[in-house]
Design a protein around this motif. Structure first.
Motif, PDB file in Angstrom:
ATOM      1  N   THR A 134       2.516  14.274  62.859  1.00  0.00           N
ATOM      2  CA  THR A 134       1.445  15.018  63.543  1.00  0.00           C
ATOM      3  C   THR A 134       1.437  16.482  63.102  1.00  0.00           C
ATOM      4  N   GLU A 135       2.629  17.052  62.851  1.00  0.00           N
ATOM      5  CA  GLU A 135       2.696  18.432  62.378  1.00  0.00           C
ATOM      6  C   GLU A 135       2.116  18.552  60.969  1.00  0.00           C
ATOM      7  N   ILE A 136       2.306  17.515  60.165  1.00  0.00           N
ATOM      8  CA  ILE A 136       1.735  17.513  58.821  1.00  0.00           C
ATOM      9  C   ILE A 136       0.208  17.481  58.902  1.00  0.00           C
ATOM     10  N   VAL A 137      -0.323  16.662  59.796  1.00  0.00           N
ATOM     11  CA  VAL A 137      -1.779  16.588  59.970  1.00  0.00           C
ATOM     12  C   VAL A 137      -2.316  17.933  60.461  1.00  0.00           C
ATOM     13  N   LYS A 138      -1.587  18.571  61.362  1.00  0.00           N
ATOM     14  CA  LYS A 138      -2.009  19.900  61.837  1.00  0.00           C
ATOM     15  C   LYS A 138      -1.976  20.920  60.693  1.00  0.00           C
ATOM     16  N   GLY A 139      -0.952  20.824  59.845  1.00  0.00           N
ATOM     17  CA  GLY A 139      -0.868  21.731  58.697  1.00  0.00           C
ATOM     18  C   GLY A 139      -2.028  21.526  57.733  1.00  0.00           C
ATOM     19  N   TYR A 140      -2.385  20.263  57.525  1.00  0.00           N
ATOM     20  CA  TYR A 140      -3.566  19.956  56.693  1.00  0.00           C
ATOM     21  C   TYR A 140      -4.823  20.572  57.304  1.00  0.00           C
ATOM     22  N   THR A 141      -4.980  20.441  58.610  1.00  0.00           N
ATOM     23  CA  THR A 141      -6.174  20.959  59.287  1.00  0.00           C
ATOM     24  C   THR A 141      -6.257  22.476  59.162  1.00  0.00           C
ATOM     25  N   LEU A 142      -5.123  23.153  59.303  1.00  0.00           N
ATOM     26  CA  LEU A 142      -5.096  24.603  59.123  1.00  0.00           C
ATOM     27  C   LEU A 142      -5.545  24.984  57.712  1.00  0.00           C
ATOM     28  N   LEU A 143      -5.068  24.240  56.712  1.00  0.00           N
ATOM     29  CA  LEU A 143      -5.468  24.506  55.332  1.00  0.00           C
ATOM     30  C   LEU A 143      -6.977  24.373  55.168  1.00  0.00           C
ATOM     31  N   ILE A 144      -7.547  23.287  55.677  1.00  0.00           N
ATOM     32  CA  ILE A 144      -8.992  23.072  55.525  1.00  0.00           C
ATOM     33  C   ILE A 144      -9.779  24.152  56.260  1.00  0.00           C
ATOM     34  N   TYR A 145      -9.307  24.530  57.442  1.00  0.00           N
ATOM     35  CA  TYR A 145      -9.977  25.605  58.181  1.00  0.00           C
ATOM     36  C   TYR A 145      -9.952  26.904  57.381  1.00  0.00           C
ATOM     37  N   GLN A 146      -8.810  27.216  56.782  1.00  0.00           N
ATOM     38  CA  GLN A 146      -8.706  28.442  55.985  1.00  0.00           C
ATOM     39  C   GLN A 146      -9.623  28.390  54.759  1.00  0.00           C
ATOM     40  N   LEU A 147      -9.718  27.236  54.126  1.00  0.00           N
ATOM     41  CA  LEU A 147     -10.660  27.073  53.010  1.00  0.00           C
ATOM     42  C   LEU A 147     -12.087  27.311  53.493  1.00  0.00           C
ATOM     43  N   HIS A 148     -12.439  26.686  54.603  1.00  0.00           N
ATOM     44  CA  HIS A 148     -13.780  26.846  55.158  1.00  0.00           C
ATOM     45  C   HIS A 148     -14.087  28.309  55.475  1.00  0.00           C
ATOM     46  N   GLU A 149     -13.116  28.997  56.037  1.00  0.00           N
ATOM     47  CA  GLU A 149     -13.319  30.407  56.372  1.00  0.00           C
ATOM     48  C   GLU A 149     -13.539  31.257  55.123  1.00  0.00           C
ATOM     49  N   GLN A 150     -12.985  30.810  53.998  1.00  0.00           N
ATOM     50  CA  GLN A 150     -13.180  31.509  52.723  1.00  0.00           C
ATOM     51  C   GLN A 150     -14.465  31.042  52.019  1.00  0.00           C
TER      52      GLN A 150
END
Length: 253
Positions: A134-150
């Motif tokens: 679940t922590e890995i999935v959360k880490g993936y989600t953070l990455l995608i959010y950061q990409l989206h913000e950029q």
């Protein structure tokens, strides 16, 4: 022929051309090699990843020479762009393009081979093998959010295109298969949700992603889940239609 090598790796140029000249017999195959051919090869004690892109039809060969950047060139440039923005991807080493009078005949992208890594797909398919999945999935989600913000839309947002390495109890996500990206001055929220459409059909995983994206974005988790599931279902429908069309195309030959 067009060979571009990253400034720190110009001494690899001759070896890269030698390997590509005998690519069919060189290296160790990664994956089935049914579309693009990917191999790892050791040069001067460094393991490199060679990706040979599928041959294009006549029209696309012309397009990729005169009107659009080749997939190899885009992969190389996008890797540098991601690194400049503090995202992770295997080190871009070089790209090579071959042309004739019609257009592009073949192209290769060369990067560092990432050792001791697993994919997000491994996590999705074998959750019980990862205590902190679940922590890995959360880490993936953070990455995608950061990409989206950029303003970065990673079009091939599928679990096989994320390599993961654990270092000092922290997971690092490396993006691969980089040739398809869009860049937005403002990445609108509905389009962000569509970006998850190729990821997974697992409702459990989508719930975690939706909850985490909600915490990061301030959008309600219910709305996040609803929109991501809608996008996923639309993608499933497209795939079914494509399979049916291929079936009829086969029998109408």
């Amino acid at each position: 022929m067009n060979l571009i090598v990253a400034s720190d790796y110009t001494h690899y140029a001759d070896d890269i051309l030698r390997i590509i000249k005998n690519f069919q017999n060189e290296g160790n195959l990664i994956g089935p090699g049914t579309r693009n051919i990917v191999k790892w090869i050791i040069i001067n004690k460094m393991t490199l990843n060679f990706k040979s892109f599928k041959q294009h039809n006549l029209i696309n060969r012309h397009v990729y020479k005169y009107y659009r950047k080749s997939k190899a060139k885009r992969s190389f440039e996008y890797a540098h762009l991601l690194i400049a923005k503090n995202f992770f991807t295997p080190k871009p080493i070089a790209y090579v393009e071959f042309h004739d009078c019609i257009g592009l005949t073949s192209s290769y992208y060369i990067s560092e081979q990432l050792e001791n890594a697993f994919t997000l797909e491994d996590v999705f398919l074998n959750k019980n093998s990862f205590e902190d999945w679940t922590e890995i999935v959360k880490g993936y989600t953070l990455l995608i959010y950061q990409l989206h913000e950029q303003g970065i839309e990673f079009i091939d947002n599928s679990p096989g295109n994320f390599l993961i390495k654990k270092s000092n109890n922290e997971y690092r996500f490396f993006l691969v298969d980089l040739n398809r990206m869009n860049f937005h001055e403002r990445f609108e929220i509905p389009d962000r949700f569509k970006n998850f459409s190729r990821l997974t059909n697992s409702l459990d995983i989508l719930k975690i992603i939706s909850h985490e994206y909600s915490l990061l974005s301030g959008i309600s988790p219910e709305h996040c889940l609803e929109q991501i599931v809608k996008a996923t279902n639309r993608q499933k429908t497209k795939r079914r239609i494509k399979k049916v069309l291929k079936f009829y195309k086969y029998f109408l030959k």
